[in-house]
Design an enzyme around this catalytic site. Structure first.
Site, PDB file in Angstrom:
ATOM      1  CB  THR A   1       0.741   5.798   4.230  1.00  0.00           C
ATOM      2  OG1 THR A   1      -0.329   5.082   3.627  1.00  0.00           O
ATOM      3  CG2 THR A   1       1.947   5.753   3.321  1.00  0.00           C
TER       4      THR A   1
ATOM      5  NE  ARG B   1      -9.763   7.813   1.978  1.00  0.00           N
ATOM      6  CZ  ARG B   1      -9.387   7.461   3.199  1.00  0.00           C
ATOM      7  NH1 ARG B   1     -10.254   7.473   4.184  1.00  0.00           N
ATOM      8  NH2 ARG B   1      -8.141   7.095   3.429  1.00  0.00           N
TER       9      ARG B   1
ATOM     10  CE  LYS C   1      -5.064   0.810  -3.504  1.00  0.00           C
ATOM     11  NZ  LYS C   1      -5.632  -0.155  -2.542  1.00  0.00           N
TER      12      LYS C   1
ATOM     13  CG  ASP D   1      -3.339  -2.712  -1.971  1.00  0.00           C
ATOM     14  OD1 ASP D   1      -2.428  -3.272  -1.343  1.00  0.00           O
ATOM     15  OD2 ASP D   1      -3.966  -1.720  -1.540  1.00  0.00           O
TER      16      ASP D   1
ATOM     17  CG  ASP E   1      -0.624 -16.983   6.232  1.00  0.00           C
ATOM     18  OD1 ASP E   1      -0.013 -17.746   7.008  1.00  0.00           O
ATOM     19  OD2 ASP E   1      -1.862 -16.970   6.131  1.00  0.00           O
TER      20      ASP E   1
ATOM     21  CE  LYS F   1      -2.031  -2.314   2.065  1.00  0.00           C
ATOM     22  NZ  LYS F   1      -3.313  -2.081   1.371  1.00  0.00           N
TER      23      LYS F   1
HETATM   24  O1  C5P Z   1      -8.216   7.174  -0.095  1.00  0.00           O
HETATM   25  P1  C5P Z   1      -6.725   7.062  -0.035  1.00  0.00           P
HETATM   26  O2  C5P Z   1      -6.015   7.898  -1.087  1.00  0.00           O
HETATM   27  O3  C5P Z   1      -6.187   7.290   1.367  1.00  0.00           O
HETATM   28  O4  C5P Z   1      -6.453   5.539  -0.415  1.00  0.00           O
HETATM   29  C1  C5P Z   1      -5.197   4.977  -0.330  1.00  0.00           C
HETATM   30  C2  C5P Z   1      -5.248   3.572  -0.831  1.00  0.00           C
HETATM   31  O5  C5P Z   1      -3.952   3.002  -0.751  1.00  0.00           O
HETATM   32  C3  C5P Z   1      -6.189   2.654  -0.053  1.00  0.00           C
HETATM   33  O6  C5P Z   1      -6.780   1.785  -0.998  1.00  0.00           O
HETATM   34  C4  C5P Z   1      -5.280   1.880   0.870  1.00  0.00           C
HETATM   35  O7  C5P Z   1      -5.738   0.571   1.098  1.00  0.00           O
HETATM   36  C5  C5P Z   1      -3.970   1.845   0.076  1.00  0.00           C
HETATM   37  N1  C5P Z   1      -2.730   1.730   0.854  1.00  0.00           N
HETATM   38  C6  C5P Z   1      -2.373   2.627   1.836  1.00  0.00           C
HETATM   39  N2  C5P Z   1      -1.200   2.436   2.529  1.00  0.00           N
HETATM   40  C7  C5P Z   1      -0.396   1.427   2.249  1.00  0.00           C
HETATM   41  C8  C5P Z   1      -0.757   0.529   1.239  1.00  0.00           C
HETATM   42  C9  C5P Z   1      -1.931   0.722   0.541  1.00  0.00           C
HETATM   43  O8  C5P Z   1      -3.076   3.591   2.067  1.00  0.00           O
HETATM   44  N3  C5P Z   1       0.752   1.292   2.890  1.00  0.00           N
END
Ligand code: C5P
Length: 231
Positions: free
Chosen positions: A120, A211, A32, A59, A64, A61
């Site tokens: 999330t 992470r 991603k 990603d 607009d 997002k």
């Molecule tokens: O580090 P972590 O597992 O929390 O990363 C989640 C990834 O998913 C991040 O890159 C974040 O931008 C992305 N994301 C998210 N929630 C969303 C859409 C994308 O956490 N609704």
């Protein structure tokens, strides 16, 4: 059903990404590419990764007015990424315009278009007290309603929490689920989290893991663990 682990490559530069990917040689994980690295490196990074054979979820997002999103996706579609996303909050007209934009290139026609329902990192408290969504609607109600809009706009699926994946299955949408943590890992800023095995149980199509893999002492082992649990 296709099911895969997508690694969220939240790195500040392509050098850092290359360093991270080095021990993954031969595994070709689904990647991603988000705002952090895209804003630094631009479309050329995505082109390079596609040429190297990686599956890419771009990603960005987008959110607009319909015309602007359509033009942006007409350009981004040429990159031929596997999945790209916008915000469902932009409304049905914007989502339809996004698809039209992608369809303007042969490569874009093949790209799956999904929409973020509710991030999330948000929960009921923030939704009702900060964003002033009427408390008679729970977060799940809002997610379902946005997903119905996604379906009405003819998109392929949504970004949602794994906890909402069963709802998406019911609606015939693919679910791409961030907010994933291996047991015992810090949840950080995420609010609606699940383990890879629980996400599988809930029927998620893809999990997006940042992470829990990128900050692990052994990222390859963490990735393999996610795959074992989810795939
Ligand atoms: O580090 P972590 O597992 O929390 O990363 C989640 C990834 O998913 C991040 O890159 C974040 O931008 C992305 N994301 C998210 N929630 C969303 C859409 C994308 O956490 N609704």
């Amino acid at each position: 059903m296709e099911r895969d682990v997508i690694i969220a490559c939240d790195f500040p530069s392509k050098e850092k990404l290359a360093e991270f990917l080095e021990p993954f040689k031969g595994m070709d994980p689904y990647l991603k590419i988000g705002m952090e690295i895209f804003d630094k490196e631009g479309p050329s990074l995505v082109k390079e990764l596609k040429e190297m054979g990686f599956h890419i979820f771009l990603d960005l997002k987008l959110h607009d007015i319909p015309n602007t999103v359509k033009s942006a996706l007409a350009k981004l579609g040429e990159l031929g990424v596997d999945i790209i996303n916008i915000h469902a909050e932009g409304g049905i007209e914007m989502m339809k315009a996004a698809r039209e934009g992608l369809n303007m290139s042969e490569a874009g026609k093949k790209t799956k278009l999904i929409a973020v329902t509710i991030l999330t990192s948000l929960n009921d408290d923030i939704l009702h007290n900060e964003l002033l969504i009427d408390p008679k609607y729970s977060l799940r109600d809002v997610v379902r309603h946005y997903a119905e809009n996604v379906k009405a706009a003819g998109l392929d699926g949504v970004v949602c929490s794994a906890l909402e994946a069963p709802m998406m299955k019911e609606l015939g949408l693919i679910s791409v689920c961030p907010g994933i943590r291996l047991l015992g890992d810090d949840v950080n800023d995420q609010k609606r989290v699940a383990t890879p095995s629980y996400a599988k149980e809930l029927g998620a199509s893809y999990i997006v893991v940042g992470r829990s893999i990128t900050k692990a002492d052994d990222p390859v082992a963490a990735y393999k663990k996610c795959q074992e649990e989810f795939c």
